[in-house]
Design a protein around this motif. Structure first.
Motif, PDB file in Angstrom:
ATOM      1  N   LEU A  12       0.864  -1.180   0.000  1.00  0.00           N
ATOM      2  CA  LEU A  12       0.000   0.000   0.000  1.00  0.00           C
ATOM      3  C   LEU A  12       0.905   1.235   0.000  1.00  0.00           C
ATOM      4  O   LEU A  12       1.262   1.747   1.063  1.00  0.00           O
ATOM      5  CB  LEU A  12      -0.918  -0.018   1.218  1.00  0.00           C
ATOM      6  N   PRO A  13       1.311   1.695  -1.181  1.00  0.00           N
ATOM      7  CA  PRO A  13       2.325   2.752  -1.275  1.00  0.00           C
ATOM      8  C   PRO A  13       2.046   4.012  -0.447  1.00  0.00           C
ATOM      9  O   PRO A  13       2.966   4.511   0.206  1.00  0.00           O
ATOM     10  CB  PRO A  13       2.372   3.066  -2.775  1.00  0.00           C
ATOM     11  N   PRO A  14       0.816   4.546  -0.417  1.00  0.00           N
ATOM     12  CA  PRO A  14       0.618   5.746   0.401  1.00  0.00           C
ATOM     13  C   PRO A  14       0.877   5.518   1.896  1.00  0.00           C
ATOM     14  O   PRO A  14       1.322   6.430   2.589  1.00  0.00           O
ATOM     15  CB  PRO A  14      -0.844   6.118   0.154  1.00  0.00           C
ATOM     16  N   ASN A  30       1.954  10.744  -3.824  1.00  0.00           N
ATOM     17  CA  ASN A  30       1.954   9.289  -3.918  1.00  0.00           C
ATOM     18  C   ASN A  30       0.545   8.748  -4.111  1.00  0.00           C
ATOM     19  O   ASN A  30       0.355   7.784  -4.846  1.00  0.00           O
ATOM     20  CB  ASN A  30       2.601   8.671  -2.690  1.00  0.00           C
ATOM     21  N   THR A  34      -0.378   6.520  -7.263  1.00  0.00           N
ATOM     22  CA  THR A  34      -0.956   5.193  -7.066  1.00  0.00           C
ATOM     23  C   THR A  34      -2.281   5.067  -7.801  1.00  0.00           C
ATOM     24  O   THR A  34      -2.586   4.008  -8.366  1.00  0.00           O
ATOM     25  CB  THR A  34      -1.143   4.907  -5.562  1.00  0.00           C
ATOM     26  N   TYR A  38      -0.345   1.660 -10.225  1.00  0.00           N
ATOM     27  CA  TYR A  38       0.174   1.086  -8.980  1.00  0.00           C
ATOM     28  C   TYR A  38       1.698   1.081  -8.934  1.00  0.00           C
ATOM     29  O   TYR A  38       2.295   1.405  -7.901  1.00  0.00           O
ATOM     30  CB  TYR A  38      -0.383  -0.336  -8.831  1.00  0.00           C
ATOM     31  N   GLY A  41       3.366   4.398  -8.063  1.00  0.00           N
ATOM     32  CA  GLY A  41       3.185   4.655  -6.637  1.00  0.00           C
ATOM     33  C   GLY A  41       4.199   3.902  -5.804  1.00  0.00           C
ATOM     34  O   GLY A  41       4.752   4.432  -4.837  1.00  0.00           O
ATOM     35  N   ILE A  42       4.461   2.650  -6.169  1.00  0.00           N
ATOM     36  CA  ILE A  42       5.452   1.844  -5.439  1.00  0.00           C
ATOM     37  C   ILE A  42       6.845   2.442  -5.608  1.00  0.00           C
ATOM     38  O   ILE A  42       7.590   2.584  -4.634  1.00  0.00           O
ATOM     39  CB  ILE A  42       5.441   0.385  -5.925  1.00  0.00           C
ATOM     40  N   ALA A  45       7.161   5.604  -3.539  1.00  0.00           N
ATOM     41  CA  ALA A  45       7.194   5.316  -2.105  1.00  0.00           C
ATOM     42  C   ALA A  45       8.551   4.776  -1.676  1.00  0.00           C
ATOM     43  O   ALA A  45       9.113   5.215  -0.667  1.00  0.00           O
ATOM     44  CB  ALA A  45       6.086   4.330  -1.748  1.00  0.00           C
TER      45      ALA A  45
END
Length: 58
Positions: A12-14, A30, A34, A38, A41-42, A45
């Motif tokens: 869950l990146p955020p 982020n 995301t 996805y 976002g990763i 992060a």
């Protein structure tokens, strides 16, 4: 603690960014990344977690 942040960033990146920097511009960026994809976002992060020095973490 970084291992927990990295694992959070993968699943869950955020959440990983929030654990690192809190509610700031990087957190909202982020969430946007995301939502757009996805993988971006990763990447963002993990980059935030890896580049933020230990002494500046709150």
């Amino acid at each position: 603690m970084d291992l927990i942040r990295i694992l959070a960033a993968i699943f869950l990146p955020p959440l990983g960014v929030f654990l690192q920097v809190g509610f700031g511009k990087h957190f909202w960026l982020n969430i946007l990344l995301t939502l757009l994809g996805y993988i971006p976002g990763i990447i963002h992060a993990v980059w935030i977690i890896a580049r933020t020095p230990e002494h500046s973490r709150i």
